[in-house]
Design a protein around this motif. Structure first.
Motif, PDB file in Angstrom:
ATOM      1  N   SER A 168      13.310  -6.162  23.876  1.00  0.00           N
ATOM      2  CA  SER A 168      14.718  -6.571  23.940  1.00  0.00           C
ATOM      3  C   SER A 168      14.850  -7.832  24.785  1.00  0.00           C
ATOM      4  O   SER A 168      14.051  -8.078  25.696  1.00  0.00           O
ATOM      5  N   ARG A 169      15.872  -8.604  24.488  1.00  0.00           N
ATOM      6  CA  ARG A 169      16.165  -9.772  25.313  1.00  0.00           C
ATOM      7  C   ARG A 169      17.649 -10.112  25.194  1.00  0.00           C
ATOM      8  O   ARG A 169      18.289  -9.838  24.177  1.00  0.00           O
ATOM      9  N   ILE A 170      18.182 -10.682  26.269  1.00  0.00           N
ATOM     10  CA  ILE A 170      19.545 -11.188  26.296  1.00  0.00           C
ATOM     11  C   ILE A 170      19.496 -12.691  26.047  1.00  0.00           C
ATOM     12  O   ILE A 170      18.745 -13.415  26.703  1.00  0.00           O
ATOM     13  N   ILE A 171      20.293 -13.161  25.098  1.00  0.00           N
ATOM     14  CA  ILE A 171      20.355 -14.581  24.753  1.00  0.00           C
ATOM     15  C   ILE A 171      21.762 -15.088  25.059  1.00  0.00           C
ATOM     16  O   ILE A 171      22.753 -14.476  24.644  1.00  0.00           O
ATOM     17  N   TYR A 172      21.837 -16.197  25.772  1.00  0.00           N
ATOM     18  CA  TYR A 172      23.117 -16.872  25.994  1.00  0.00           C
ATOM     19  C   TYR A 172      23.138 -18.105  25.098  1.00  0.00           C
ATOM     20  O   TYR A 172      22.657 -19.185  25.489  1.00  0.00           O
ATOM     21  N   PRO A 173      23.665 -17.990  23.882  1.00  0.00           N
ATOM     22  CA  PRO A 173      23.519 -19.069  22.899  1.00  0.00           C
ATOM     23  C   PRO A 173      24.229 -20.352  23.274  1.00  0.00           C
ATOM     24  O   PRO A 173      23.878 -21.415  22.763  1.00  0.00           O
ATOM     25  N   GLU A 174      25.232 -20.285  24.139  1.00  0.00           N
ATOM     26  CA  GLU A 174      25.931 -21.515  24.526  1.00  0.00           C
ATOM     27  C   GLU A 174      25.095 -22.397  25.448  1.00  0.00           C
ATOM     28  O   GLU A 174      25.369 -23.585  25.589  1.00  0.00           O
ATOM     29  N   THR A 175      24.080 -21.819  26.093  1.00  0.00           N
ATOM     30  CA  THR A 175      23.256 -22.593  27.024  1.00  0.00           C
ATOM     31  C   THR A 175      21.778 -22.613  26.633  1.00  0.00           C
ATOM     32  O   THR A 175      21.028 -23.439  27.151  1.00  0.00           O
ATOM     33  N   ALA A 176      21.337 -21.707  25.734  1.00  0.00           N
ATOM     34  CA  ALA A 176      19.923 -21.610  25.394  1.00  0.00           C
ATOM     35  C   ALA A 176      19.447 -22.842  24.629  1.00  0.00           C
ATOM     36  O   ALA A 176      20.206 -23.473  23.887  1.00  0.00           O
ATOM     37  N   SER A 177      18.176 -23.160  24.810  1.00  0.00           N
ATOM     38  CA  SER A 177      17.562 -24.276  24.087  1.00  0.00           C
ATOM     39  C   SER A 177      16.678 -23.741  22.971  1.00  0.00           C
ATOM     40  O   SER A 177      16.354 -22.548  22.915  1.00  0.00           O
ATOM     41  N   SER A 178      16.271 -24.643  22.076  1.00  0.00           N
ATOM     42  CA  SER A 178      15.368 -24.261  20.992  1.00  0.00           C
ATOM     43  C   SER A 178      14.007 -24.903  21.232  1.00  0.00           C
ATOM     44  O   SER A 178      13.869 -25.859  22.004  1.00  0.00           O
ATOM     45  N   LEU A 179      12.996 -24.357  20.552  1.00  0.00           N
ATOM     46  CA  LEU A 179      11.623 -24.814  20.739  1.00  0.00           C
ATOM     47  C   LEU A 179      11.055 -25.239  19.390  1.00  0.00           C
ATOM     48  O   LEU A 179      11.062 -24.464  18.427  1.00  0.00           O
ATOM     49  N   LEU A 180      10.560 -26.473  19.314  1.00  0.00           N
ATOM     50  CA  LEU A 180       9.880 -26.975  18.125  1.00  0.00           C
ATOM     51  C   LEU A 180       8.381 -26.991  18.415  1.00  0.00           C
ATOM     52  O   LEU A 180       7.935 -27.608  19.390  1.00  0.00           O
ATOM     53  N   ILE A 181       7.605 -26.300  17.571  1.00  0.00           N
ATOM     54  CA  ILE A 181       6.168 -26.135  17.808  1.00  0.00           C
ATOM     55  C   ILE A 181       5.393 -26.848  16.712  1.00  0.00           C
ATOM     56  O   ILE A 181       5.552 -26.557  15.517  1.00  0.00           O
TER      57      ILE A 181
END
Length: 431
Positions: free
Chosen positions: A330-343
């Motif tokens: 499980s994890r809590i995500i704050y979508p208004e502040t979270a960043s994305s990762l390009l691999i």
């Protein structure tokens, strides 16, 4: 006059409230992930609860890509002298296997000490009430194919759409209430400005896979949602690890009721902070990529063949029990502040995944990563909170069963707290 001013003031607050949450909806950008309405969910609650039945949090393997691109269901190894010979006549591909899911509820808990040792300290209903936060007590029934011509519970729950979202990486929306964010002391030496949660439980009432036979004949007596279906309810088969004695079962919490996530040292992302910003609680189980055919001998001395979960962690050798291999995170995500990762660096080999872990995690094998995605070219993880991370190229190499068992290489990266919603790039060759 005073009454009129009060009315005007109340209307102003109401319109301001609507404007605030409408703006949140735009910033969340959840419309990119689903056509189902989420505005009403976030208008009434801070939290959106999503359940995913995949090893990967983002862009999981398509049904046709599982089992190294064959789309076939894995077959348990036939241990000489233990596994009865399986009857596989009519076995479907993974994508054509009917799956029927009945979940009673989802719970979380902030009581770290009481949950140690897989809930064995929970002795009665009073202990349970004190331990759990009952955030999602509404039963949900989902199905990949219809099972009746009537208005059954799956149809009432929009269950075919939710089953698709459960397996395609979007996540099935589960009706829920907001858990508490009241400040509490944290475990593992962590400081907190909200409430730290340590456990999640998914209570499976029934999980029927649509291939099972008894002495070579299809099992048609299984009931799901009080209706006959072809297949087997695998919850009883997965409640205990292979070889568990009848006596030992009296002191063990069944592993499907609930499927339990216990936060380990070094893991994070289960803190619900105080305030009003909306968040997502994502709960994953490794089902889609890990379907495997097993066999055992029934009390009538007949061979039962069924589709369950691959025995990646506890090897099944013909026992009636085949549990311990369905794991969760499980994890809590704050979508208004979270960043994305390009691999970059993925070669597209379907036996490999990128796994994302917090930098302090020591155990990378045998657990679900915090986030994961197949190691394809320009792979992407949509939501990661700020902090220091490990990224690992993970291969399903030594014993192919859908669960990565080898760390090929790894590196670290960080996501800054500011600015918000950045795209962070990292390069890791895989394989």
């Amino acid at each position: 006059m005073k009454h009129q001013l009060n009315v005007i003031h109340s209307l102003f607050l109401i319109f301001s409230f609507f404007a605030l949450f409408s703006n949140c909806r735009t910033q969340l950008d959840l419309a990119d992930e689903t056509n189902l309405p989420v505005l009403s969910t976030l208008f009434n609650n801070r939290m959106l609860l999503l359940l995913k039945g995949t090893f990967s949090s983002d862009s999981p393997l398509d049904w046709s890509e599982v089992n190294n691109g064959t789309g076939a269901i894995y077959l348990d190894s036939q241990e000489a002298g233990f596994d009865p010979v399986m009857n596989l006549a009519g076995l479907q591909t993974a994508g054509n296997l009917p799956i029927f899911i009945d979940i009673g509820e989802v719970r979380i808990s902030s009581k770290f000490q009481k949950g140690i040792n897989d809930l064995t300290q929970i002795r009665d209903s009073l202990d349970s009430i004190k331990f759990w936060d009952y955030i999602a007590p509404e039963r949900q029934v989902w199905c990949t194919v219809p099972y009746s011509f009537e208005e059954d519970t799956c149809k009432q729950n929009n269950g075919i759409v939710k089953a698709a979202d459960f397996f395609n990486g979007i996540g099935a929306q589960y009706p829920s209430n907001d858990p508490s964010a009241k400040t509490e002391g944290a475990g593992f030496g962590l400081s907190t400005f909200g409430r730290q949660y340590y456990y999640t439980g998914i209570y499976f009432r029934s999980l029927v896979t649509g291939f099972a036979n008894d002495a070579g004949l299809p099992i048609t007596t299984t009931r799901f949602d009080n209706r006959p279906v072809i297949g087997l309810n695998i919850v009883p088969r997965n409640n205990y690890t292979p070889g568990t004695s009848t006596l030992a079962k009296n002191s063990i919490v069944p592993k499907m009721f609930p499927v339990l996530y216990s936060q380990r040292a070094g893991q994070s992302d289960m803190e619900i902070r105080e305030g009003f910003d909306p968040y997502i609680l994502e709960v994953r189980v490794n089902l889609k990529e890990n379907l495997m055919a097993h066999s055992y001998t029934s009390a009538r001395a007949q061979t039962i063949t069924f589709v369950g979960v691959s025995d990646a962690f506890f090897e099944h050798k013909g026992e009636g029990d085949a549990g311990g291999n369905l794991i969760t995170r499980s994890r809590i995500i704050y979508p208004e502040t979270a960043s994305s990762l390009l691999i970059t660096g993925g070669a597209g080999n379907l036996l490999y995944h990128y796994g994302i872990f917090r930098a302090g995690e020591e155990t990378l094998i045998g657990v679900l990563p915090l986030a994961a995605t197949p190691a394809k070219s320009n792979a992407k993880i949509k939501y990661l909170n700020s902090g220091l991370y490990k990224i690992a190229c993970m291969g399903d190499i030594s014993r192919q069963d859908g669960v990565p068992d080898t760390i090929v290489r790894e590196t670290t990266f960080s996501i800054p707290e500011f600015p918000f919603r950045q795209t962070i790039s990292v390069d890791l060759a895989c394989p």
